[in-house]
Structures are given as structure tokens and as C-alpha cells.
Motif scaffolding. Structure first.
Motif, PDB file in Angstrom:
ATOM      1  N   ARG A  79       0.796  -1.218   0.000  1.00  0.00           N
ATOM      2  CA  ARG A  79       0.000   0.000   0.000  1.00  0.00           C
ATOM      3  C   ARG A  79       0.835   1.279   0.000  1.00  0.00           C
ATOM      4  NH1 ARG A  79      -4.051  -1.592   3.597  1.00  0.00           N
ATOM      5  NH2 ARG A  79      -2.347  -1.630   5.062  1.00  0.00           N
ATOM      6  N   GLU A 106     -15.732   0.568   7.912  1.00  0.00           N
ATOM      7  CA  GLU A 106     -14.285   0.325   7.885  1.00  0.00           C
ATOM      8  C   GLU A 106     -13.671   0.684   9.232  1.00  0.00           C
ATOM      9  OE1 GLU A 106     -11.844  -1.191   7.016  1.00  0.00           O
ATOM     10  OE2 GLU A 106     -10.871  -0.366   5.236  1.00  0.00           O
ATOM     11  N   ASP A 107     -12.537   0.090   9.537  1.00  0.00           N
ATOM     12  CA  ASP A 107     -11.857   0.442  10.789  1.00  0.00           C
ATOM     13  C   ASP A 107     -11.119   1.771  10.673  1.00  0.00           C
ATOM     14  OD1 ASP A 107      -9.906  -0.610   9.082  1.00  0.00           O
ATOM     15  OD2 ASP A 107      -8.958  -1.865  10.604  1.00  0.00           O
ATOM     16  N   LEU A 109      -9.806   4.835   7.811  1.00  0.00           N
ATOM     17  CA  LEU A 109      -9.648   5.464   6.502  1.00  0.00           C
ATOM     18  C   LEU A 109      -8.281   6.128   6.525  1.00  0.00           C
ATOM     19  CD1 LEU A 109     -10.635   6.467   3.759  1.00  0.00           C
ATOM     20  CD2 LEU A 109     -12.046   8.145   4.938  1.00  0.00           C
ATOM     21  N   ASP A 110      -7.369   5.570   5.722  1.00  0.00           N
ATOM     22  CA  ASP A 110      -5.968   5.981   5.815  1.00  0.00           C
ATOM     23  C   ASP A 110      -5.565   6.623   4.482  1.00  0.00           C
ATOM     24  OD1 ASP A 110      -3.381   6.121   6.849  1.00  0.00           O
ATOM     25  OD2 ASP A 110      -2.878   4.060   6.339  1.00  0.00           O
ATOM     26  N   THR A 111      -4.957   5.863   3.570  1.00  0.00           N
ATOM     27  CA  THR A 111      -4.647   6.439   2.253  1.00  0.00           C
ATOM     28  C   THR A 111      -5.923   6.654   1.450  1.00  0.00           C
ATOM     29  OG1 THR A 111      -4.407   4.285   1.170  1.00  0.00           O
ATOM     30  CG2 THR A 111      -2.419   5.242   2.180  1.00  0.00           C
ATOM     31  N   GLY A 112      -6.967   5.878   1.771  1.00  0.00           N
ATOM     32  CA  GLY A 112      -8.233   5.962   1.032  1.00  0.00           C
ATOM     33  C   GLY A 112      -8.319   4.946  -0.093  1.00  0.00           C
ATOM     34  N   LEU A 113      -7.225   4.239  -0.375  1.00  0.00           N
ATOM     35  CA  LEU A 113      -7.213   3.302  -1.512  1.00  0.00           C
ATOM     36  C   LEU A 113      -8.243   2.195  -1.333  1.00  0.00           C
ATOM     37  CD1 LEU A 113      -3.357   3.041  -2.109  1.00  0.00           C
ATOM     38  CD2 LEU A 113      -5.053   4.119  -3.599  1.00  0.00           C
ATOM     39  N   THR A 114      -8.309   1.626  -0.142  1.00  0.00           N
ATOM     40  CA  THR A 114      -9.237   0.515   0.093  1.00  0.00           C
ATOM     41  C   THR A 114     -10.677   0.970  -0.126  1.00  0.00           C
ATOM     42  OG1 THR A 114      -7.719  -0.333   1.762  1.00  0.00           O
ATOM     43  CG2 THR A 114      -9.939  -1.257   1.756  1.00  0.00           C
ATOM     44  N   LYS A 138      -7.531   9.035   9.307  1.00  0.00           N
ATOM     45  CA  LYS A 138      -6.198   9.666   9.346  1.00  0.00           C
ATOM     46  C   LYS A 138      -6.089  10.562   8.114  1.00  0.00           C
ATOM     47  CE  LYS A 138      -3.557   5.742  11.263  1.00  0.00           C
ATOM     48  NZ  LYS A 138      -2.464   4.799  10.923  1.00  0.00           N
ATOM     49  N   LYS A 158      -0.478   8.168  13.229  1.00  0.00           N
ATOM     50  CA  LYS A 158       0.215   7.254  14.150  1.00  0.00           C
ATOM     51  C   LYS A 158      -0.358   5.868  13.941  1.00  0.00           C
ATOM     52  CE  LYS A 158       2.053  10.483  16.991  1.00  0.00           C
ATOM     53  NZ  LYS A 158       3.477  10.746  16.974  1.00  0.00           N
ATOM     54  N   PHE A 159       0.452   4.855  14.168  1.00  0.00           N
ATOM     55  CA  PHE A 159      -0.037   3.482  14.023  1.00  0.00           C
ATOM     56  C   PHE A 159      -0.726   3.048  15.311  1.00  0.00           C
ATOM     57  CE2 PHE A 159      -0.217  -1.031  13.440  1.00  0.00           C
ATOM     58  CZ  PHE A 159      -0.484  -1.133  12.084  1.00  0.00           C
ATOM     59  N   VAL A 160      -1.944   2.559  15.185  1.00  0.00           N
ATOM     60  CA  VAL A 160      -2.726   2.181  16.366  1.00  0.00           C
ATOM     61  C   VAL A 160      -3.144   0.712  16.293  1.00  0.00           C
ATOM     62  CG1 VAL A 160      -3.618   4.506  16.770  1.00  0.00           C
ATOM     63  CG2 VAL A 160      -4.888   2.937  15.289  1.00  0.00           C
ATOM     64  N   MET A 165      -8.364  -3.466  15.410  1.00  0.00           N
ATOM     65  CA  MET A 165      -7.191  -3.140  14.576  1.00  0.00           C
ATOM     66  C   MET A 165      -5.953  -3.886  15.052  1.00  0.00           C
ATOM     67  SD  MET A 165      -8.222   0.808  14.125  1.00  0.00           S
ATOM     68  CE  MET A 165      -9.371   0.826  15.484  1.00  0.00           C
ATOM     69  N   ASP A 166      -5.177  -4.304  14.077  1.00  0.00           N
ATOM     70  CA  ASP A 166      -4.073  -5.220  14.390  1.00  0.00           C
ATOM     71  C   ASP A 166      -2.709  -4.648  14.043  1.00  0.00           C
ATOM     72  OD1 ASP A 166      -4.424  -5.342  11.511  1.00  0.00           O
ATOM     73  OD2 ASP A 166      -3.132  -7.111  11.563  1.00  0.00           O
TER      74      ASP A 166
HETATM   75  P1  IMP Z   1      -6.167   2.549   3.216  1.00  0.00           P
HETATM   76  O1  IMP Z   1      -7.146   3.654   3.533  1.00  0.00           O
HETATM   77  O2  IMP Z   1      -6.412   1.878   1.916  1.00  0.00           O
HETATM   78  O3  IMP Z   1      -4.751   3.015   3.358  1.00  0.00           O
HETATM   79  O4  IMP Z   1      -6.322   1.335   4.196  1.00  0.00           O
HETATM   80  C1  IMP Z   1      -6.749   1.393   5.445  1.00  0.00           C
HETATM   81  C2  IMP Z   1      -6.428   0.078   6.065  1.00  0.00           C
HETATM   82  O5  IMP Z   1      -5.060   0.049   6.472  1.00  0.00           O
HETATM   83  C3  IMP Z   1      -7.224  -0.119   7.308  1.00  0.00           C
HETATM   84  O6  IMP Z   1      -8.418  -0.773   7.029  1.00  0.00           O
HETATM   85  C4  IMP Z   1      -6.305  -0.934   8.167  1.00  0.00           C
HETATM   86  O7  IMP Z   1      -6.492  -2.303   7.868  1.00  0.00           O
HETATM   87  C5  IMP Z   1      -4.925  -0.542   7.730  1.00  0.00           C
HETATM   88  N1  IMP Z   1      -4.355   0.455   8.664  1.00  0.00           N
HETATM   89  C6  IMP Z   1      -4.065   1.743   8.404  1.00  0.00           C
HETATM   90  N2  IMP Z   1      -3.570   2.361   9.491  1.00  0.00           N
HETATM   91  C7  IMP Z   1      -3.551   1.432  10.463  1.00  0.00           C
HETATM   92  C8  IMP Z   1      -3.189   1.464  11.868  1.00  0.00           C
HETATM   93  O8  IMP Z   1      -2.765   2.497  12.425  1.00  0.00           O
HETATM   94  N3  IMP Z   1      -3.343   0.307  12.549  1.00  0.00           N
HETATM   95  C9  IMP Z   1      -3.822  -0.847  12.001  1.00  0.00           C
HETATM   96  N4  IMP Z   1      -4.186  -0.912  10.708  1.00  0.00           N
HETATM   97  C10 IMP Z   1      -4.058   0.211   9.947  1.00  0.00           C
END
Ligand code: IMP
Length: 187
Positions: A79, A106-107, A109-114, A138, A158-160, A165-166
Motif C-alpha cells: 500500500r 471500515e476500521d 480510513l488511511d490512504t483511502g485506496l481501500t 487519518k 500514528k499506528f494504532v 485493529m491489528d
Molecule cells: P487505506 O485507507 O487503503 O490506506 O487502508 C486502510 C487500512 O489500512 C485499514 O483498514 C487498516 O487495515 C490498515 N491500517 C491503516 N492504518 C492502520 C493502523 O494504524 N493500525 C492498524 N491498521 C491500519
């Protein structure tokens, strides 16, 4: 071995970012908001495995309109390095959602790709409406423009772990959301 750091430190030694009490209160608020927004309708909650399972279970019980569950699972390829098309569906929904009111749950929303990938995929099924609920957002990390309709908490980059969440499949059952120590990731 005195100089080797444990890769999986005990969760109770990690700083609490959001306590289980704060989570419960915010989930109640979101439940009320979703109930008000969908009154008179039924909803399909689609959880993204595995991280969203606990948030979905709590949200479902906080909502007072009829709801059913479904789940999808995705795998991602590197990712951090790939900026698009980095997500692959490995489990699809079980039941049709055409004409239904859908909330993707979703747990994080980070990069948004998923979520942008999943949103595109779900829209192909022609739901009557599609919204997104995320436990954590985030915003600093976004690579594609996507926002959730329901956000429990905005957090810094930050990583949580915990509350579903794992880190390497561990800590999902931890009740609070805690900061995973960066030194333990080896980055
Ligand atoms: P993204 O928005 O596509 O980058 O993906 C988000 C996914 O990345 C989440 O559903 C989590 O599975 C994983 N992820 C992103 N940040 C964290 C974190 O801080 N802890 C655990 N998983 C994370």
C-alpha cells in the motif's frame, strides 16, 4: 537475550489514544445519527474484514433501524508504495444490494485506496444509496480524495492497535485504541 526488543510488546504498556469508554460514547452518538438519517428504511452494513468486525458489531447494536450484515475482504499490495489499483477483492458480498441502502463500515480510513476501490465496486451493484462509516480517519495520509460520511474519531498519523485493529494480526481484541510503539515495528 538482553538487547533484543520484543516485536509484540504487551498492549497494556502502550499509551491509550482512545479509551473503551470514549469509543462506546461516540458509537452511541453515531448510532443516533444513523438512526435519524435512515428512519423508516432498512440498511445493509458491509464490514471490511477483519479490522471493522468489532466496530460493525457495536454500530449495528447502536442503530435503531433494521439492519443486516455482510462482509467483504480485500488484500493490498504494498500500500505505501503503490498509489492506485493496489487493492484486490478476496471475499465479495453474499447477498445482492441492488436497491438497498448500504453503509460500508471500515476500521481506518488511511490512504483511502481501500475504500475508494470498494466504493467503486459496490456502486456497480446499484445500491439505492451508499455511505461510508469509519471508526478512525487519518486525513494526513490520504492519497486519493475520499471522505467518510460517519467518522467516530479523526486521529493523527500514528499506528494504532485495538478495537479490531491489528499489528501483524495481533491485538485486535484489545478494548482501547492504543498507540503501537514505532520502535517495535523495526521502521
Ligand atoms: P487505506 O485507507 O487503503 O490506506 O487502508 C486502510 C487500512 O489500512 C485499514 O483498514 C487498516 O487495515 C490498515 N491500517 C491503516 N492504518 C492502520 C493502523 O494504524 N493500525 C492498524 N491498521 C491500519
Amino acid at each position: 537475550m538482553s538487547n533484543s526488543k520484543p516485536s509484540f510488546p504487551p498492549a497494556d504498556q502502550m499509551e491509550i489514544l482512545i479509551s473503551s469508554g470514549q469509543i462506546a460514547e461516540r458509537v452511541r452518538e453515531l448510532g443516533k445519527q444513523i438512526t435519524a438519517d435512515y428512519r423508516g428504511h432498512s440498511i445493509v452494513l458491509i464490514g471490511v474484514l477483519k479490522g471493522a468486525a468489532i466496530f460493525l458489531a457495536d454500530i449495528a447494536r447502536a442503530i435503531e433501524v433494521d439492519n443486516t450484515f455482510d462482509f467483504v475482504a480485500v488484500s493490498s499490495y504494498g500500500r505505501a508504495l503503490v498509489s492506485s489499483g493496489a487493492v484486490k477483492l478476496i471475499k465479495d458480498i453474499d447477498n445482492p444490494i441492488e436497491g438497498k441502502h448500504v453503509i460500508l463500515v471500515e476500521d481506518i480510513l488511511d490512504t483511502g485506496l481501500t475504500l475508494s476501490y470498494l466504493r467503486g465496486l459496490m456502486l456497480q451493484h446499484k445500491p439505492s444509496s451508499l455511505k461510508i462509516a469509519t471508526c478512525l480517519d487519518k486525513p494526513e495520509r490520504r492519497l486519493v480524495p475520499i471522505e467518510a460520511d460517519y467518522v467516530a474519531f479523526k486521529i493523527p498519523n500514528k499506528f494504532v492497535i485495538g478495537y479490531g485493529m491489528d499489528y501483524a494480526e495481533r491485538y485486535r481484541g484489545v478494548r482501547d485504541i492504543r498507540l503501537f510503539p514505532e520502535e517495535a515495528t523495526g521502521h
